[in-house]
Design a protein around this motif. Structure first.
Motif, short mmCIF file in Angstrom:
data_model
loop_
_atom_site.label_atom_id
_atom_site.label_comp_id
_atom_site.label_asym_id
_atom_site.label_seq_id
_atom_site.Cartn_x
_atom_site.Cartn_y
_atom_site.Cartn_z
N ASN A 505 24.84 41.11 36.41
CA ASN A 505 25.66 40.13 36.64
C ASN A 505 26.43 40.47 38.07
OD1 ASN A 505 27.43 38.15 36.40
ND2 ASN A 505 28.41 38.56 34.34
N ILE A 506 26.45 41.70 38.34
CA ILE A 506 27.08 42.05 39.54
C ILE A 506 26.52 41.56 40.93
CG2 ILE A 506 28.33 44.25 38.45
CD1 ILE A 506 26.25 45.89 39.87
N ALA A 507 25.25 41.09 40.90
CA ALA A 507 24.54 40.39 41.95
C ALA A 507 24.85 39.12 42.05
CB ALA A 507 23.06 40.84 41.80
N ILE A 508 25.52 38.32 41.00
CA ILE A 508 25.68 36.76 41.41
C ILE A 508 26.81 36.89 42.14
CG2 ILE A 508 26.31 34.94 40.00
CD1 ILE A 508 24.69 36.04 37.56
N PRO A 509 26.79 35.63 43.03
CA PRO A 509 27.91 35.42 43.91
C PRO A 509 29.22 35.35 42.98
CG PRO A 509 26.34 34.31 44.57
CD PRO A 509 25.62 34.84 43.32
N TYR A 510 30.16 36.00 43.80
CA TYR A 510 31.65 35.61 43.15
C TYR A 510 32.78 35.44 44.24
CZ TYR A 510 32.33 40.29 44.88
OH TYR A 510 32.85 41.59 45.45
N ASP A 511 33.77 34.95 44.00
CA ASP A 511 34.91 34.82 44.97
C ASP A 511 35.96 35.48 44.85
OD1 ASP A 511 36.97 33.57 46.82
OD2 ASP A 511 36.58 31.56 46.21
N VAL A 512 35.99 36.51 45.91
CA VAL A 512 36.88 37.77 45.74
C VAL A 512 38.28 37.15 45.86
CG1 VAL A 512 36.96 37.86 48.36
CG2 VAL A 512 37.53 40.02 46.99
N THR A 513 38.41 36.04 46.26
CA THR A 513 39.90 35.39 46.24
C THR A 513 40.38 35.23 45.09
OG1 THR A 513 39.25 33.91 48.09
CG2 THR A 513 41.33 33.47 46.91
N PHE A 514 39.62 35.20 43.99
CA PHE A 514 40.28 35.29 42.51
C PHE A 514 39.76 36.40 41.54
CE2 PHE A 514 39.39 30.80 44.02
CZ PHE A 514 40.56 30.28 43.72
N SER A 515 39.42 37.64 42.29
CA SER A 515 39.10 38.60 41.45
C SER A 515 40.16 39.97 41.82
CB SER A 515 37.99 39.18 41.83
OG SER A 515 36.87 38.02 41.53
N ASN A 516 41.38 39.55 41.88
CA ASN A 516 42.41 40.37 42.49
C ASN A 516 42.99 40.94 41.13
OD1 ASN A 516 43.73 38.29 42.33
ND2 ASN A 516 44.94 38.39 43.95
N PHE A 517 42.49 41.08 40.10
CA PHE A 517 43.23 41.67 38.73
C PHE A 517 42.02 42.33 38.02
CE2 PHE A 517 42.02 37.01 38.19
CZ PHE A 517 41.29 37.17 36.77
N ASN A 518 42.44 43.13 37.03
CA ASN A 518 41.70 43.93 36.04
C ASN A 518 41.23 42.83 35.20
OD1 ASN A 518 42.35 46.05 37.67
ND2 ASN A 518 43.74 46.86 35.88
N ASP A 519 40.01 43.39 34.58
CA ASP A 519 39.46 42.54 33.47
C ASP A 519 39.94 42.57 32.26
OD1 ASP A 519 38.78 44.89 32.18
OD2 ASP A 519 36.62 44.40 32.17
N ILE A 520 39.67 42.13 30.98
CA ILE A 520 40.28 41.77 29.81
C ILE A 520 40.70 42.99 28.99
CG2 ILE A 520 38.16 41.46 28.62
CD1 ILE A 520 39.52 39.66 26.81
N VAL A 521 40.00 44.15 29.50
CA VAL A 521 40.31 45.60 28.76
C VAL A 521 41.08 46.44 29.94
CG1 VAL A 521 38.69 45.33 26.81
CG2 VAL A 521 37.79 46.14 28.97
#
Length: 538
Positions: A505-521
């Motif tokens: 999954n980490i190879a799929i494109p993502y938008d860094v603008t919306f990833s500036n917080f930790n995950d659910i755990v």
């Protein structure tokens, strides 16, 4: 002569059968389907489910058991029924005399318990007894009974008995419908000064809560739910937050890298505690948000086995006033096994991040009758066992038997989300054009399961995934056209373990603008960001 022979035959037959019903006293050779019957956890003074024990007579003799009784006698909190019999007169299902059992045969004993926590062992809250089967040769044979009794705070509507022995229940009021009629439901208003429960607007983790009927957070009040709280809803029961009330669920983070640790999480589920009901959908109603306030916040909440997990609805009677939209922000939460919908918005404003929704009869997320919706790093999966459910449904209408209501879909934004499931099509856009209305939606760097095998959406411009223009509804989305392309490979979908089992999954494109917080755990998304609620951790 013929009649005489016939009567003689009947006489011989009856006399020969009579020996089959000559019962000998039990000598202790019984066997049992279980040596201990564990009646699963029950709440104090609430009756259990019915459990079953089978008793076998493997000998060649018809026997009579002098007594089958509970060890604590008529004072026992357990109740028995033996092959339809309720026991000796006045013994209330505790004592049975001369129970007969044919050779090579068996009987069923049905067991229930109703106990308060004061009757249980104070060190482990277990309430125990035994079923004793007496015999003529020595000590009785026994089967042990064990039940965990859990104390709880009960919230329920008051009732008054009428002259005809029927009951009138307390009602809650939800305002007026479009015809000017008052909307009433059976339920109770949560109070800060309840004479029995004390402050019902602050749910702590000291004891579980059990809700009967509809519990209403009244206007002007806020329900606060502490980390680690456990709330159980009886069948058809719901929690309703009124238009000028609010709710704050303050669940705590699980330990990093351990998504199965739920100690600090808040859990809303049904009141059937048996393991066989652990994942049964539709056991209770919903969490209903009518509130128009911006102070409705839900963090680290798990909702299980509801009809609709979270319902944010524009009034109960749909009107034309767009200013009355319910509002809620939900983060780091999970919703599973809903018989209808996981999150249902009706002209609502819902903001969500780090959400996981799975196994819902119609849709994991249904944003209907317009509204405004913003979801970031959410996992909307749906593996419900049918061919019609979807993970995400967007619509701008609500249709009743008499009226079609249409409202603007002002926004439906999905950023770095996973929209997946067991069907070929897991996203459905349903727009009515009978009246002019907005239908704004945007999928940004999302994984979407959409296999258009029947070409039914080929010429539909709402599903133009290849459009790369600045005004496109899809930006850098990965479209899974079958189960092998872009398969999230969750840990175990059947057990609602939707964290990532592989690093793809980490190879799929993502938008860094919306990833500036930790995950659910609580895992960092500082690098190699994965879509959905969970960051991949080796």
């Amino acid at each position: 002569m013929r009649k005489l022979l016939f009567l003689l035959f009947i006489t011989i037959a009856l006399s020969s059968c009579r020996k089959d019903f000559e019962f000998e006293p039990n000598t202790g050779g019984l066997s049992f389907s279980k040596d201990t019957v564990y009646l699963d956890t029950v709440f104090t003074n609430i009756g259990s489910s019915t459990y079953r024990l089978k008793v076998y007579n493997k000998s060649d003799k018809d026997i009579s058991i002098p007594k089958v009784q509970l060890g604590k006698g008529i004072n026992s909190k357990y109740r028995l029924m033996i092959d339809g019999m309720t026991g000796d007169a006045g013994a209330q299902g505790k004592i049975f005399s001369n129970v007969e059992l044919l050779a090579k045969d068996s009987l069923f004993i049905f067991i229930e318990v109703t106990s308060d926590v004061a009757s249980a062992n104070p060190t482990d809250f277990l309430y125990t007894d035994q079923i004793q089967f007496t015999n003529v040769t020595g000590a009785p044979q026994t089967v042990e009974l064990v039940t965990l009794i859990q104390d709880a705070i009960f919230i329920y509507p008051n009732r008054t008995q009428n002259v005809d022995n029927s009951y009138t229940y307390e009602n809650i009021s939800l305002g007026l419908d479009t015809d000017g009629n008052e909307i009433k439901l059976i339920g109770s208003n949560l109070s800060e000064t309840d004479p029995v429960n004390g402050d019902e607007l602050h749910w702590t983790n000291a004891k579980p809560y059990v809700v009967y009927g509809n519990a209403l957070v009244p206007n002007g009040k806020t329900l606060v739910v502490d980390a680690g709280a456990r709330v159980h809803f009886h069948a058809n029961s719901s929690l309703i937050v009124n238009q000028n009330a609010s709710i704050q669920v303050n669940g705590g983070n699980p330990p990093a890298n351990n998504p199965e640790n739920i100690t600090n999480e808040v859990i809303f589920e049904g009141d059937r505690l048996e393991p066989s009901f652990a994942n049964v959908p539709g056991q209770w109603g919903s969490i209903i948000i009518l509130s128009e306030l911006n102070t409705n916040t839900i963090n680290h909440l798990t909702i299980k086995n509801a009809t609709v997990g979270l319902l944010a609805q524009k009034r109960l009677a749909v009107d034309e006033d767009d200013t009355h939209q319910p509002k809620v922000t939900i983060t780091n939460s999970q919703i599973y096994n809903c018989s209808n919908v996981g999150i249902l918005g009706r002209d609502a404003q819902i903001t969500g991040s780090n959400l996981v929704v799975n196994y819902c009869g119609e849709a994991s997320l249904a944003a209907t009758l317009g509204g405004s919706y913003n979801f970031t790093h959410c996992t909307f999966n749906n593996n419900w066992n049918s061919s019609s459910q979807v993970a995400v449904l967007l619509s701008n209408y609500l249709e009743t038997s008499t009226t079609l209501y249409i409202s603007d879909l002002n926004a439906a934004n999905f950023n770095n989300c996973i929209i997946y499931g067991s069907n070929q099509i897991e996203m459905f856009l349903d727009k009515k054009t009978e009246a002019p209305s907005l239908f704004n939606y945007k999928f940004n760097h999302c994984l979407i399961k959409f296999n258009n095998i029947n070409n039914q959406f080929t010429n539909n411009p709402m599903y133009n995934f290849s459009d790369t223009s600045p005004t496109s509804n899809y930006t850098s989305c990965s479209i899974a056209t079958n189960s092998s392309t872009f398969n999230p490979k969750f840990k175990n979908v059947a057990k609602n373990k939707l964290w990532l089992n592989e690093a793809w999954n980490i190879a799929i494109p993502y938008d860094v603008t919306f990833s500036n917080f930790n995950d659910i755990v609580g895992n960092s998304r500082s690098s190699n960001v994965a879509l959905g609620a969970y960051q991949f951790v080796p």
